[in-house]
Design a protein around this motif. Structure first.
Motif: not given
Length: 263
Positions: A2-6
């Motif tokens: 999720q962090r990379g996606r954000v």
């Protein structure tokens, strides 16, 4: 992840804004912000809010004249709470560069919303942070905002001095958008003083850079469209091949089953 996606939403949104599509950039960043709020990690959240604020400011500059001026003003209104939230959260990260950027963003928005006293304080704090840290990507933009602040106060002379000095350091102007802002503000300052020749010269310089940027953005969009078409065609051919292989295997399996039953 999720962090990379954000962060991917944030980067892609910035790319679309730079290529002349702030609407798509804003949409992507708002999607990223929704994910960032769910994730609730300071760095991705602050980065996404800061980038969305920057995209909304850019949208304002693109739309501030003519029939879309009200939409440009709405972009500033949407930006204001984001810029305030970023400034409030910046100490959590403890990054002086982010702090300088956050002070500058909020000060810039407040100048164009007419909240000049608060803008003055924030912009000079941003300038002090940028100069102390040697952040050459920040301080020209902040100085341009200070020139626009003088202009908003009706002090064309101070605006001309600040902006002309900045223009004289052209090699230090890091972005095309800042160059355009300087020329446009100088155009307004000279126009307010009744110096039509100087105003016209600055307006022509602004339009020349704007035209060059528009051509570069159009070229980038065209290349992006071609790449997408090529990627789609490659994917289509890959799927056709995969389906052909699957059909061949299915036919072979059916033939083997028939032969087995016959045997």
């Amino acid at each position: 992840d999720q962090r990379g996606r954000v962060l991917a939403f944030s980067l892609l949104g910035g790319c679309f804004e730079r290529s002349g599509d702030p609407w798509q950039g804003e949409r992507l960043l708002r999607d990223g912000l929704a994910l960032a709020r769910e994730l609730n990690e300071p760095y991705p959240l602050i980065t996404t809010m800061n980038n969305l604020a920057a995209v909304l400011i850019g949208k304002f500059y693109s739309l501030r004249d003519g029939w879309a001026a009200s939409e440009g003003r709405s972009a500033l209104d949407d930006c204001l709470p984001l810029a305030r939230e970023v400034l409030k959260m910046a100490p959590i990260i403890g990054d002086p560069y982010l702090s300088a950027f956050a002070h500058g963003n909020l000060g810039e928005v407040l100048v164009h919303l007419g909240q000049l006293e608060e803008a003055d304080k924030l912009l000079h704090e941003a300038l002090a942070l940028a100069e102390a840290g040697g952040y050459h990507a920040v301080w020209p933009r902040v100085r341009c905002s200070i020139g626009e602040l003088h202009l908003a106060r009706g002090d064309s002379r101070a605006a001309r001095q600040e902006l002309s000095a900045l223009l004289g350091e052209r090699s230090h102007l890091p972005t095309v958008s800042t160059q355009m802002r300087v020329h446009y503000a100088l155009y307004l300052a000279h126009r307010n003083d009744g110096d039509t020749a100087a105003a016209l010269a600055q307006l022509e310089a602004f339009r020349k850079i704007e035209s060059q940027r528009s051509m570069q953005q159009l070229k980038a969009k065209s290349e992006h469209m071609v790449m997408r078409l090529e990627a789609d065609e490659t994917q289509r051919k890959g799927l056709e091949h995969a389906h052909g292989v699957a059909r061949a295997h299915a036919s072979r399996a059916s033939e083997l089953e028939r032969m087995t039953l016959e045997d």
